[in-house]
Scaffold this motif. Structure first.
Motif, PDB file in Angstrom:
ATOM      1  N   LEU A  93       8.242  15.182 -11.233  1.00  0.00           N
ATOM      2  CA  LEU A  93       7.137  14.301 -10.921  1.00  0.00           C
ATOM      3  C   LEU A  93       5.848  15.050 -10.626  1.00  0.00           C
ATOM      4  CD1 LEU A  93       9.230  11.799  -8.922  1.00  0.00           C
ATOM      5  CD2 LEU A  93       7.954  11.260 -10.968  1.00  0.00           C
ATOM      6  N   MET A 114       3.513   6.455  -4.798  1.00  0.00           N
ATOM      7  CA  MET A 114       3.702   6.704  -6.228  1.00  0.00           C
ATOM      8  C   MET A 114       2.533   7.486  -6.809  1.00  0.00           C
ATOM      9  SD  MET A 114       6.577   5.971  -6.810  1.00  0.00           S
ATOM     10  CE  MET A 114       7.036   6.659  -8.322  1.00  0.00           C
ATOM     11  N   LEU A 115       1.329   7.219  -6.320  1.00  0.00           N
ATOM     12  CA  LEU A 115       0.159   7.887  -6.890  1.00  0.00           C
ATOM     13  C   LEU A 115      -0.030   9.288  -6.329  1.00  0.00           C
ATOM     14  CD1 LEU A 115      -2.490   5.015  -7.029  1.00  0.00           C
ATOM     15  CD2 LEU A 115      -1.170   5.980  -8.896  1.00  0.00           C
ATOM     16  N   LEU A 158       3.878   1.697  -1.105  1.00  0.00           N
ATOM     17  CA  LEU A 158       4.497   1.906  -2.424  1.00  0.00           C
ATOM     18  C   LEU A 158       3.503   2.496  -3.409  1.00  0.00           C
ATOM     19  CD1 LEU A 158       6.847  -1.034  -3.372  1.00  0.00           C
ATOM     20  CD2 LEU A 158       7.372   1.374  -3.170  1.00  0.00           C
ATOM     21  N   VAL A 159       2.323   1.883  -3.485  1.00  0.00           N
ATOM     22  CA  VAL A 159       1.333   2.328  -4.474  1.00  0.00           C
ATOM     23  C   VAL A 159       0.875   3.754  -4.154  1.00  0.00           C
ATOM     24  CG1 VAL A 159      -0.945   1.915  -5.440  1.00  0.00           C
ATOM     25  CG2 VAL A 159       0.565  -0.008  -4.935  1.00  0.00           C
ATOM     26  N   LEU A 204       0.829  -1.202   0.000  1.00  0.00           N
ATOM     27  CA  LEU A 204       0.000   0.000   0.000  1.00  0.00           C
ATOM     28  C   LEU A 204       0.866   1.256   0.000  1.00  0.00           C
ATOM     29  CD1 LEU A 204      -3.121  -0.320   2.307  1.00  0.00           C
ATOM     30  CD2 LEU A 204      -2.991   0.188  -0.125  1.00  0.00           C
ATOM     31  N   GLY A 264       4.450  15.770 -13.567  1.00  0.00           N
ATOM     32  CA  GLY A 264       3.955  14.423 -13.821  1.00  0.00           C
ATOM     33  C   GLY A 264       3.811  14.068 -15.275  1.00  0.00           C
TER      34      GLY A 264
END
Lengths: 259, 400, 350
Positions: free
Chosen positions: B382, B365-366, B361-362, B359, B385
Motif C-alpha cells: 500500500l 485510506m488516503l 475511514l476516508v 472521516l 500504492g
C-alpha cells in the motif's frame, strides 16, 4: 536420457480457441514427447500464449481435446491441471510480489502438501514435519535455479533475470512432469540466454519434460530438438530446427511474403 | 542446521514485542483499575470485557479481509446468528415459540454449535458467490447483513420480534472447586455461575489468547500462504495448484465462525439479544477496526479494535457531558440549550458519531492505508500504492 | 483424482454449462411467475381501482429508483467502483431541496401559480447542480487518489464517504423523519376509480424526460461517446486522446444530476425524508442496477422501474415489513444465478 522414450506426454488434439469472432488458435494438433525439450514458436499474436492458457485451463479451448499422460484434461480447472503435473511460467512474470522468494516457492508446493485445516490450526507434528520438508525443498530449488541469495527478499525486489528464475523455481515446486515456459528468455542478454539454456537442460536431465514458447529463433534452435510453428493461430510447420528453418511458410511468416 | 539458519528469517516475528505488550496490559489492566478506582472496578471491567467481543470480531474479520482480501460488509449478520443461537438454545424462550419446550444447553457447548451454525451460513452464502468478482461478494454480504436482522425482527413468532429475547442462561464454569479458602468444606460445585465482571474479563482474555494463537498458526501455514497468494494474483495462484474458490471459502467461513463464536459470548454475557444490535453500523465498526489497526496484522487489528471501541463506546459517550461542562466553563453556556434545528451541544456531539466514523475511514485510506500497525506485506503493497492496473483474467470465467 | 475426472466430464462441452445456465434462468423465471400468480390472485380479490392506484404509485416509485440506479451503473461502468455514497447524494438532494423550497417562496398550502412553477424549476436546477458539485468533490478527494490502489481501498473510502454524508445529514436535521413541504396541488383525475394526481404525473414525466435525455446524451454527444469508450477500455481511450479524468468527473456529474432530481422528486412525492434515506434507497437502487446488468444504462433504467414496482406492489398487497428482505433476497439471487443481470455486459476481473 533425452529422447529415448518416444511416448507422448501431452497431446494437443485439434484444439481451436475462439474469442467471439476471433479465432486465436485454429485446429492445432501436435504431440510433446516424454523427456524432450519441445518448442512452440511464431510471430507476435500467433496464439502461442492462448494455447498455453488452453492447456492449463485458464481459458479452456472452444473445441478439441488436450490429453496429458493418457488422461483427457480439456476444461479442467487450472489448479487441477497443476495438481496433475503441468506447471507453467508466465510471459509477463506473475510472481507473488509481496511474498519472499522462499514463500513463493513454498506456495508452489501447496498442491503437494497434505496438512488439513485441523493440522494448521493446532500445528500438529504432521504439519511441522511437512513445513520443514517444504522449506528444505524450497531452498534446494532456489539453489537449483541459482538465486539462493535472494531467499528472504520480496519477489518484487529481485532483479529481472532472477524473477524469471524464481518463476521457474516456483513452477518446479509443484513437482511437474511437464513444464511450460512462456518466453523464458524474454528481455535477457545473450549471456543470460546461454545460462538459461543450461538451466533448461538441467531441468530436463531431472526428468521433467519442457515445452517452451520462444520468440528468439536462436534460443529455440540451440535448445530444442523439435519445433512447432504457429502463425495466425494455425500450425504451419513442425519438425527439427533444420527442417523448420528451411520451411518456406515459416520464412514467409517471419519475414513477410516477398512479392 | 542449514535449515534452521534459513528459517530464522521468516520465522522471526516482528510482532513479538506487540504481543508481549498486549499480554502484559491485559494482565495488569484489572489490577490497575482496581487500584485507581479503590476496589470498585466492576463497571470498567464490564466495559473491558465487552471490548473483548469486538477484539474477537476484528480478529475474525481480519481473516476474511486482511488475509484473503475479501470484503465482507455483512459481518454482523453472523454475529447475530451466533447470539440468537445462544438465545434459542439456552433460555426459557423456546417455551413461547411454536416449539413449546424450553432448551437449556451449556454455554460452552453452544459456543461450538454457534461456530458451526455461523460457518454453515458462511458456506451457503459464500459457495455460490466466491466464484464472482470481488466486489460482488461485498454486495452479497451487505444484502445478507440487511436480511438477517430483519428476519429476526419480523419472525416474531420465534424471536419475539423487536423485543428480543431476554433472561438467557448465565454461563457457568463446568466445575469449580470450593474449599476452606471460601470458608466451606471441600466440595466440587458443578454449576458455578459466572457473575462477576472480572470473571467475564478473564474468560474473554483467555478466549482471545486462544483465538490469536490459532489464527497465527493459520497465517503461517499452507493455508495462510495460499490466502496471501490468492489476494495478490488469483490466476498465478490457481496455476500453481491452489484451489482458489475453496481457499477463499475457507477464509470466509472461518471468519463467520469467529463472528458466531463472539455472538454467543456476547449474548451470554448480556443475557439479552435484540435485532437492533446487529445492523450495518456494527459491520462497519468492525471493518474500521480492522482497517485502522492494519489489515492482515493480528496485533494491529487488536489495537485497532481496542482503540475504536474506546472512541465509540467510552469517549463519544462521555464527550457530550464533557462538552457541556467545557462550554459552560468558558462562558458559552448558551450553546447548551437547543434552538430550532440546533439540538444543544450535548446532543450535537453525540450525533457526531457517524461523521467521525466516515472521516476515519476516508482519512485512513488516503493517508495511511496500511493502518497503524500494518503487516509487512500490506505495508509494502500500500505504501508503494501505485500498483499499475494489470488485467487479470477471471480464472473461473465461463467462456460463452 | 476422482474429482478431476468428474470436473472434466462436467466441463467437457460448453453445451452442458449452457444447459445449466438455462435451468438457472428457468428457475428465476419460475420464481417471478410464482410471485406474479400470487399477486394476481390478490389483485383480483381486491378489485381494479386499488390495482390502478398501486400501479400509479409503482411507476412513480420505479422512476425515482431508476434515476438513482443510473448513477450507480454509470460510475460502475466507467471505474468499476460501487459508489456507496451515491445514495447519500440522493438523500442530500432531498434535504437540500426541502430547505430551498421556502426560500424560493414555495410554502405548504400556498397556491401553485405559474410563478411557483418557475421557482420549482429553479429549486430543481440548484439542487441538481449542488449534488453534482458534491459528487465531483467526492470523486476528486476520495476516489481519484486511489485509482491505482488495490481494489479494496476505494471501496472502503466509498463506505466512509457514505457514512460521512449520513453523519452530516444527521447533524443537520437529527435522527427522526423530517417533514418536506407539500407544495404541489393535490388535484388529480379519476381513472378506473383510482386517483391520479399532479404529483404522480410530474414524477413519472420528469423521470422519463431525464432518462430519455441521458440516452440521447450518451449516444450522440462527444462526451457521451468518450464515456462509453472509457468504460470499454480505459487505456485505449487514453491513447485515443480522451481526457480520462475529465470523462470520469463528467460521469460523476451526470450521475449526481439524476440523483439530485430524484431526491427532489422523492421529497415532493413522499413529503418526508430521513438522514439514512440514502442508505436504504441506495441499496434498493443498487439492487436495481445489478438486476438490470451493472454497467448498462438501459439495464439500470429498466431495473429501477422493475424493482421500484416490485417494492410498491409488495407494500400494497403483502406485509411491508418483509419488503426489504425480499428486495435483498432478489439481489443475492440475481448475483448468484445471473451475475450479468438482465442486459449486463461481461466485465473481466481487473
Amino acid at each position: 536420457m533425452t529422447v529415448e522414450a518416444a511416448a507422448p506426454i501431452l497431446r494437443v488434439d485439434h484444439v481451436t480457441k475462439r474469442f467471439g469472432g476471433l479465432v486465436a488458435v485454429d485446429d492445432v494438433t501436435f504431440d510433446v514427447k516424454k523427456g524432450e525439450i519441445f518448442a512452440l514458436i511464431g510471430p507476435n499474436g500467433a496464439g502461442k500464449t492462448t494455447l498455453f492458457n488452453g492447456i492449463t485451463g485458464i481459458f479452456p479451448p472452444t473445441t478439441g481435446r488436450v490429453i496429458f499422460q493418457d488422461r483427457e484434461i480439456t476444461g479442467a480447472k487450472p489448479h487441477q491441471v497443476a495438481t496433475l503435473g503441468i506447471a507453467r511460467t508466465f510471459q509477463n512474470i506473475r510472481l507473488f510480489e509481496y511474498m519472499s522468494a522462499l514463500d513463493n516457492v513454498r506456495l508452489g508446493q501447496h498442491c503437494r502438501m497434505s496438512a488439513k485445516l485441523w493440522d494448521s490450526l493446532f500445528k500438529t507434528p504432521l504439519e511441522r514435519r511437512e513445513e520443514r520438508r517444504v522449506t528444505d525443498r524450497a531452498i534446494e530449488l532456489l539453489k537449483f535455479v541459482g538465486i539462493e541469495r535472494y531467499t528472504h527478499t520480496y519477489a518484487r525486489n529481485l532483479p529481472y533475470g532472477s524473477q524469471r528464475r524464481l518463476e521457474i523455481a516456483r513452477a518446479l515446486a509443484t513437482n511437474p512432469a511437464l513444464l511450460l515456459l512462456d518466453e523464458p528468455a524474454a528481455g535477457f542478454t545473450p549471456q543470460e540466454k546461454v545460462e538459461l539454456m543450461g538451466l533448461v537442460h538441467k531441468i530436463v536431465d531431472n526428468g521433467v519434460t519442457v515445452f517452451l514458447i520462444e520468440h528468439d529463433m536462436k534460443v529455440v534452435m540451440g535448445v530444442s530438438r523439435r519445433i512447432v510453428v504457429l502463425d495466425h493461430g494455425e500450425k504451419i510447420a513442425e519438425g527439427t530446427p533444420e527442417q523448420v528453418r528451411n520451411d518456406q511458410r515459416v520464412i514467409e511468416a517471419y519475414l513477410g511474403k516477398q512479392h | 542446521m542449514l535449515r534452521q539458519f534459513w528459517e530464522r528469517g521468516p520465522r522471526r516475528d516482528p510482532n513479538t514485542i506487540a504481543y508481549v505488550v498486549l499480554l502484559v496490559a491485559a494482565i495488569f489492566f484489572p489490577i490497575l483499575v482496581n487500584v485507581i478506582t479503590g476496589g470498585n472496578s466492576s463497571s470498567i471491567m464490564t466495559v473491558a470485557a465487552d471490548a473483548g467481543v469486538y477484539v474477537l470480531l476484528a480478529i475474525g474479520l481480519n481473516v476474511v479481509v486482511g488475509f484473503a482480501g475479501l470484503l465482507d460488509l455483512g459481518y454482523a449478520a453472523f454475529f447475530a446468528i451466533g447470539a440468537y443461537t445462544y438465545a434459542f438454545l439456552a433460555s426459557d424462550h423456546m417455551r413461547v415459540t411454536p416449539l413449546g419446550e424450553p432448551i437449556h444447553v451449556s454455554f460452552w457447548i453452544v459456543l461450538v454449535i454457534a461456530m458451526f451454525v455461523a460457518a454453515s451460513f458462511g458456506v451457503i452464502l459464500g459457495a455460490p458467490t466466491l466464484r464472482l468478482r470481488g466486489d460482488y461478494l461485498a454486495i452479497v454480504t451487505l444484502g445478507f447483513g440487511e436480511i438477517v436482522p430483519r428476519v429476526f425482527r419480523n419472525a416474531a413468532g420465534w424471536t419475539s420480534g423487536v423485543n428480543g429475547i431476554s433472561a438467557l442462561d448465565i454461563p457457568s464454569l463446568p466445575l469449580w472447586l470450593q474449599g476452606p479458602w471460601s470458608g466451606d468444606p471441600f466440595a466440587v460445585v458443578p454449576d458455578f455461575k459466572i457473575i462477576s465482571s472480572i470473571g467475564y474479563y478473564a474468560i474473554m482474555v483467555i478466549l482471545v489468547i486462544i483465538c490469536v494463537i490459532l489464527v497465527r498458526n493459520l497465517q503461517r501455514s499452507r493455508l495462510g500462504r495460499a490466502w496471501m497468494a490468492v489476494r495478490e494474483d488469483e490466476v498465478a495462484a490457481a496455476a500453481m495448484g491452489v484451489n482458489t474458490v475453496a481457499v477463499k471459502l475457507l477464509a470466509f467461513s472461518i471468519g463467520a465462525a469467529f463472528s458466531g463464536f463472539a455472538g454467543t459470548y456476547y449474548a451470554g454475557k448480556l443475557s439479552l439479544v435484540s435485532p437492533e444490535n446487529f445492523g450495518f453500523s456494527v459491520s462497519i465498526t468492525i471493518l474500521v477496526m480492522v482497517v485502522l489497526g492494519g489489515m492482515g496484522n493480528i496485533p494491529g487489528v487488536i489495537t485497532g479494535a481496542l482503540l475504536v471501541y474506546y472512541v465509540i463506546f467510552v469517549l463519544l459517550q462521555q464527550l457530550p457531558e464533557f462538552a457541556v461542562n467545557f462550554v459552560t466553563s468558558i462562558g458559552l453556556g448558551g450553546l447548551v440549550k437547543s434552538s430550532g434545528d440546533y439540538p444543544g451541544i450535548a446532543e450535537f456531539i453525540s450525533r457526531l458519531k457517524f461523521l467521525v466514523f466516515g472521516l476515519i475511514l476516508v482519512i485512513v485510506m488516503l493517508v495511511r492505508p496500511q493502518g497503524l500497525l500494518p503487516s509487512r506485506q500490506r505495508e509494502q503493497e500500500l505504501q508503494k500504492g501505485v500498483k499499475e492496473d494489470t488485467v487479470i483474467e477471471d480464472v473461473n470465467a465461463e467462456t460463452t | 483424482m476422482g474429482t478431476i475426472g468428474e470436473a472434466v466430464r462436467r466441463r467437457r462441452s460448453g453445451l452442458r454449462a449452457g444447459v445449466a445456465g438455462r435451468i438457472l434462468d428457468f428457475a428465476l423465471i419460475a420464481i417471478i411467475a410464482a410471485f406474479l400468480i400470487l399477486l394476481g390472485t390478490k389483485v383480483v380479490a381486491q378489485g381494479g381501482s386499488f390495482f390502478v392506484q398501486i400501479l400509479t404509485f409503482a411507476v412513480a416509485n420505479g422512476g425515482i429508483y431508476a434515476l438513482i440506479a443510473l448513477g450507480y451503473t454509470m460510475v460502475y461502468g466507467i471505474i468499476e467502483l460501487i459508489n456507496f455514497a451515491h445514495g447519500d447524494v440522493f438523500a442530500f438532494g432531498a434535504f437540500l431541496s426541502g430547505s430551498l423550497l421556502p426560500i424560493f417562496g414555495l410554502r405548504e398550502g400556498g397556491a401553485f401559480t405559474p410563478v411557483s412553477a418557475v421557482a420549482l424549476l429553479a429549486v430543481f436546477a440548484l439542487t441538481m447542480l449542488a449534488c453534482a458539485f458534491l459528487n465531483i468533490s467526492i470523486e476528486r478527494i476520495a476516489y481519484r487518489p486511489l485509482r491505482h490502489a488495490p481494489r479494496l481501498a476505494p471501496l472502503i473510502t466509498a463506505v466512509g464517504v457514505s457514512f460521512f454524508l449520513e453523519g452530516a445529514l444527521f447533524l443537520w436535521k437529527g435522527p427522526s423523519n423530517v417533514h418536506y413541504p407539500n407544495i404541489l396541488p393535490n388535484a388529480g383525475f379519476e381513472l378506473f376509480g383510482a386517483t391520479i394526481g399532479v404529483k404522480d404525473l410530474l414524477v413519472i414525466g420528469i423521470s422519463l424526460i431525464l432518462m430519455f435525455a441521458l440516452g440521447l446524451f450518451v449516444q450522440r454527444s462527444r462526451l457521451g461517446k468518450a464515456m462509453r469508450a472509457t468504460a470499454q477500455d480505459r487505456d485505449a481511450a487514453l491513447l485515443m486522446g480522451i481526457d480520462i479524468d475529465r470523462t470520469i468527473a463528467a460521469t460523476f456529474f451526470i450521475g449526481a444530476i439524476l440523483a439530485g432530481a430524484g431526491g427532489t422528486m422523492y421529497g415532493l412525492y413522499y413529503n418526508t425524508s430521513v438522514f439514512d434515506l440514502g442508505f436504504s434507497a441506495g441499496l434498493v437502487a443498487f439492487t436495481a442496477a445489478v438486476f438490470g446488468g451493472i454497467g448498462n444504462i438501459y439495464g439500470a433504467a429498466i431495473g429501477g422501474m422493475v424493482i421500484g414496482m416490485i417494492r410498491t406492489f409488495w407494500d400494497g398487497y403483502f406485509d411491508s415489513a418483509w419488503t426489504d428482505v425480499m428486495i435483498f433476497t432478489i439481489l443475492i439471487l440475481v448475483l448468484i444465478f445471473r451475475p450479468t443481470g438482465l442486459l449486463g455486459m461481461r466485465v473481466p476481473e481487473k
